[in-house]
Design a protein around this motif. Structure first.
Motif, short mmCIF file in Angstrom:
data_model
loop_
_atom_site.label_atom_id
_atom_site.label_comp_id
_atom_site.label_asym_id
_atom_site.label_seq_id
_atom_site.Cartn_x
_atom_site.Cartn_y
_atom_site.Cartn_z
N GLU A 180 0.83 -1.21 0.00
CA GLU A 180 0.00 0.00 0.00
C GLU A 180 0.86 1.26 0.00
N GLU A 238 -5.82 4.68 -1.30
CA GLU A 238 -4.62 3.90 -0.94
C GLU A 238 -4.05 4.37 0.40
N HIS A 278 -5.93 2.57 2.92
CA HIS A 278 -5.43 1.19 3.05
C HIS A 278 -4.15 1.16 3.88
N TYR A 315 -3.88 -10.22 -2.30
CA TYR A 315 -4.92 -10.12 -1.28
C TYR A 315 -5.64 -11.46 -1.15
N GLU A 352 -9.46 -2.32 -4.61
CA GLU A 352 -8.44 -2.53 -5.66
C GLU A 352 -9.11 -3.01 -6.95
FE LIG Z 1 -4.65 -0.40 -1.84
#
Ligand SMILES: [Fe+2]
Ligand SMILES: [Fe+2]
Length: 177
Positions: A50, A79, A82, A138, A162
Motif C-alpha cells: 500500500e 490507498e 489502506h 490479497y 483494488e
Molecule cells: Fe490499496
C-alpha cells in the motif's frame, strides 16, 4: 479479480470509511506464536504494498484540471486509507512496519513518475497491472491466514477497492483508445 458477490458486498464509493477510537483493539493475546508469525508477515506485506500504491498515484497526478487527475486523487486517498488500515493493524498486533518498505516507496515513485512521463495510457496500464497483482496477493493472504472477523472484513473491503480501481482504469483506457 475478486468475485462479483464480494465486490457488491462492500461500498467502494466510500474511499475512507469511518473509524471510531473504540474500534482500535489489542489483538495479540491468545494467538498462537505460529499464527502470529503468519499474521505479521501478511500485514507487513500489505503495508509495504500500500505504501507503493499510494506513491504510484501520488506521482501520477499533474496540475491539469482533468477528470483523470480527479480520479487519481481519489485513488491516492483510497490507498492512503489502506495504508492506515494496515499500519493500525500492525500496531494492534504488537508489530511494526517493515524497514524494507522504503524500497517499495521508491518503486512506487519510479512507477508513478515514470508512467506519468510516458502519458495517460501508460499511467492507466501501470495502475491495472499493479492492482491486478495486488488483488491476487490479497486473495492469497485472505485464504492462507486465519484473520479475526473485523480484520477479514477490512481486508476484503480493501481488496474490493483494488478491484474497483482496475475497473475504473480499464474503463478510462477504453475511452482514450
Ligand atoms: Fe490499496
Ligand atoms: Fe488500489
Amino acid at each position: 479479480m475478486a468475485n462479483d458477490s464480494e465486490q457488491r458486498k462492500y461500498d467502494i464509493s466510500v474511499i475512507r470509511p469511518q473509524m471510531r477510537a473504540e474500534d482500535v483493539c489489542l489483538r495479540r493475546e491468545a494467538i498462537e506464536p505460529v499464527k502470529l508469525k503468519e499474521i505479521k508477515k501478511a500485514l507487513q506485506a500489505f503495508h509495504t504494498l500500500e505504501t507503493m500504491a499510494a506513491n504510484i498515484y501520488k506521482f501520477q497526478i499533474t496540475k491539469e484540471p482533468s477528470e483523470l487527475n480527479r480520479q487519481f486523487i481519489a485513488a491516492m486517498c483510497n490507498e492512503m486509507t489502506h495504508l492506515q488500515d494496515f499500519q493500525v493493524k500492525l500496531y494492534e498486533y504488537g508489530f511494526r512496519p517493515s524497514i524494507f518498505r522504503i524500497a517499495y516507496w521508491m518503486v512506487g515513485f519510479v512507477f508513478g513518475f515514470g508512467s506519468r512521463i510516458l502519458g495517460k495510457r501508460a499511467m492507466l496500464k501501470t495502475g491495472i497491472w499493479v492492482e491486478s497483482k495486488a488483488v491476487k496477493h490479497y486473495a492469497e493472504l485472505l485464504r492462507n491466514v486465519e484473520w479475526d472477523e473485523q480484520s477479514r472484513k477490512m481486508i476484503e473491503k480493501d481488496q474490493a477497492d483494488e478491484d474497483g480501481h482496475i475497473s475504473r482504469w480499464r474503463n478510462l483506457l477504453g475511452k482514450i483508445n
